[in-house]
Design a protein around this motif. Structure first.
Motif, PDB file in Angstrom:
ATOM      1  N   ASN A 192       0.831  -1.205   0.000  1.00 27.82           N
ATOM      2  CA  ASN A 192       0.000   0.000   0.000  1.00 27.82           C
ATOM      3  C   ASN A 192       0.868   1.258   0.000  1.00 27.82           C
ATOM      4  O   ASN A 192       0.643   2.183  -0.786  1.00 27.82           O
ATOM      5  N   LYS A 213       0.542   2.731  -3.668  1.00 28.00           N
ATOM      6  CA  LYS A 213      -0.672   3.539  -3.625  1.00 28.00           C
ATOM      7  C   LYS A 213      -0.403   4.941  -3.093  1.00 28.00           C
ATOM      8  O   LYS A 213      -0.563   5.927  -3.799  1.00 28.00           O
ATOM      9  N   ASP A 264      -6.185  -2.063  -0.767  1.00 23.21           N
ATOM     10  CA  ASP A 264      -6.113  -0.602  -0.885  1.00 23.21           C
ATOM     11  C   ASP A 264      -5.640  -0.134  -2.260  1.00 23.21           C
ATOM     12  O   ASP A 264      -5.582   1.062  -2.522  1.00 23.21           O
TER      13      ASP A 264
END
Length: 564
Positions: A203, A207, A231
């Motif tokens: 993540n 991200k 996520d």
């Protein structure tokens, strides 16, 4: 002049510098870059060029290769002037989990931390720049094999930020074989711990990372989103059924035959190579060949289970061996060159593998052991249903060797079959009980809610043993229609002068008013006669006196066989 075949080299620059055999896959660079996807996950079977392709991306984009345009001269990517201008202009992080194969969580965590720490060490000189503060240097030095999970989760994110600040460009991250440690975690019982670690790492890396230009991950499977990608809503997934990058991994038939011509291999060998190593399908592209096996063949000029002989079959063997009767029946059909139907969910949920046949077949498809032979249903609103078949002869040979290995102890299966053809029931009972005693727990996981053992796991595994052991002379079938019912096992000789065998399996059950194993075995023989299981064999011209009939009665690990 034929180029030298180099086995196992996954370093693009080394292959090019030494002018070794290499099939140009640099069109992948352009196709991926022009997609403009933030983060891409590409799944392909093992040893299908994933590592080499990512290393090629590293050599092309990394500023550490800024003066190495010679590596790409003469290749497909170098025909495009636009791409010549961006070669060697990005900071790149390349990390591979391919070697993370440990049986304990702590060893796995330390190994991944160690890989990240090594990348930090390769970039430690940038910390000498005045643009970095003492706080930056403090975090940099916290990154080690023994770093906390909090530091590990932010490590690649922070390194991207440092490289962005230093080079003035966002970073490209290449993560190879991301799911190798995940498979080990599933097999060895530390799945939940590793999922928590990798979810946080992925993540923060892919991200919530403003210094990331592009990211790409490769692996064998698409692990369920709920596990580690929950996520990552910016993730583009390309599986074996996708059309994107269809010819970038593995060799096309044209590439294989051209390579054979270069190596001076006779034209007549092309059909043999196709029979052994063709059969993979990516998207709508068929006739994809196994690159590892083809390369080994080109080097050794010998047909063998090259790909299947490499490591990585342990999970597959465990799932089939310990699976229920249905999955073993599926493999009976597959080994008899038939197709099976399955709902295929390309998002692998590992905790479903113990009891879901479709999940196992989905994993086998993703891993390259099965191919799509036909489509029954491909509705975007529902899970697709495919017809599946073993990929090629190499894969069939691999499973045959695996199943034979289940019965290697004292070669009990061979002794049993010999006694069976002689009609020696005493010897049959001796060998079958030894076999059941030695292999029952090997086939039965004992994970049913009641804790009750399931004899069908054993005798369906036993049938698979018969199939691979007698494939040369017999067609072995089970649970098929014949006469007025269904039989358990029939061994139909390819030569009608040879004896045929019908076996009916029953589990001792007091509800059937059976007082002993003798009653159960007698009922099995009665069923053979009542249901006329010999109908097809007689119709084929096999004399009745050449049809051997046996009733098997099971109670736990005990077995009693009677002859009809």
């Amino acid at each position: 002049m034929a180029r030298e075949i180099a086995i196992g080299i996954q370093d693009f620059s080394k292959l090019r510098e030494k002018n070794c055999f290499y099939i140009d896959k640099t069109s992948f660079i352009k196709e991926w870059w022009n997609s403009n996807d933030d983060v891409t996950l590409i799944t392909r079977p093992r040893r299908f060029g994933k590592t080499l392709n990512l290393n090629t991306l590293e050599c092309f984009f990394s500023n550490k290769y800024a003066e190495r345009s010679d590596l790409f001269e003469g290749l497909e990517i170098w025909k495009d002037e636009e791409f010549r201008q961006i070669q060697g202009t990005y900071p790149v992080i390349f990390i591979s989990f391919a070697g993370i194969k440990y049986t304990k969580y702590e060893s796995t965590r330390r190994a991944i931390n160690g890989l990240i720490s090594n990348i930090y060490n390769l970039n430690r000189e940038i910390m000498e720049d005045k643009r970095f503060s003492d706080s930056d240097r403090d975090f940099f030095h916290k990154v080690s094999m023994d770093m906390s999970d909090e530091v590990a989760s932010m490590s690649l994110n922070r390194l991207c930020e440092y490289m962005n600040r230093y080079y003035g460009k966002k970073c490209i991250i290449l993560l190879d074989e991301y799911d190798t440690p995940m498979q080990e975690a599933y097999v060895n019982g530390f799945w939940d711990e590793l999922v928590a670690y990798t979810r946080a790492l992925f993540n923060n890396t892919f991200k919530t990372n403003p210094s990331l230009e592009r990211g790409i991950m490769t692996g064998i499977t698409k692990v369920s989103k709920e596990s580690i990608f929950s996520d990552l809503n910016n993730l583009t997934v390309v599986t074996t059924t996708s059309n994107r990058y269809a010819t970038c991994f593995g060799f096309t038939e044209e590439e294989v035959f051209k390579a054979m011509d270069e190596q001076g291999i006779p034209e007549k060998e092309k059909e043999n190579v196709k029979f052994w190593y063709d059969g993979f399908t990516f998207g709508n592209v068929t006739d994809i060949y196994n690159p590892w096996s083809v390369t080994l063949y080109l080097d050794e000029r010998k047909y063998d289970t090259h790909w299947a002989n490499t490591s990585g079959n342990g999970l597959v063997g465990k799932l089939i061996r310990e699976g229920n009767g249905d999955i073993k029946s599926d493999f009976e059909r597959l080994l008899n060159d038939e197709v099976v139907e399955a709902e295929i969910d390309e998002q692998i949920v590992y905790n479903q593998l113990d009891g879901d046949d479709n999940a196992i077949l989905s994993l086998l498809l993703a891993s390259g052991y099965l191919k799509v032979e036909g489509i029954i249903r491909e509705d975007t609103n529902d899970i697709p249903v495919y017809q599946l078949k073993l990929t090629n002869y190499e894969v069939k040979q691999m499973f045959s060797k695996m199943i034979k290995g289940w019965f290697q102890k004292d070669r009990l299966l061979n002794k049993f079959v010999s006694a069976m053809f002689r009609g020696d029931v005493r010897e049959m009972n001796l060998y079958m009980n030894d076999m059941a005693l030695n292999t029952f727990s090997y086939f039965d996981t004992g994970k049913s809610a009641s804790g009750r053992k399931e004899p069908e796991r054993f005798y369906h595994g036993f049938v698979l043993g018969l199939i691979v052991d007698r494939a040369k002379d017999y067609i072995v079938k089970s649970n098929r229609e014949s006469g007025y019912g269904r039989y358990d096992v029939v061994m139909e000789p390819k030569d009608i002068k040879s004896p045929a065998v019908i076996m009916e399996f029953k589990v001792f059950d007091t509800y059937d008013e059976e007082k002993s194993l003798e009653d159960t075995a007698a009922n099995a023989l009665k069923q053979i006669e009542d249901k006329k299981y010999d109908t097809d064999l007689l119709a084929r011209g096999i004399p009745a006196e050449n049809i051997l009939k046996y009733g098997f009665a099971f109670e736990g690990e005990k077995c009693l066989i009677q002859k009809g």
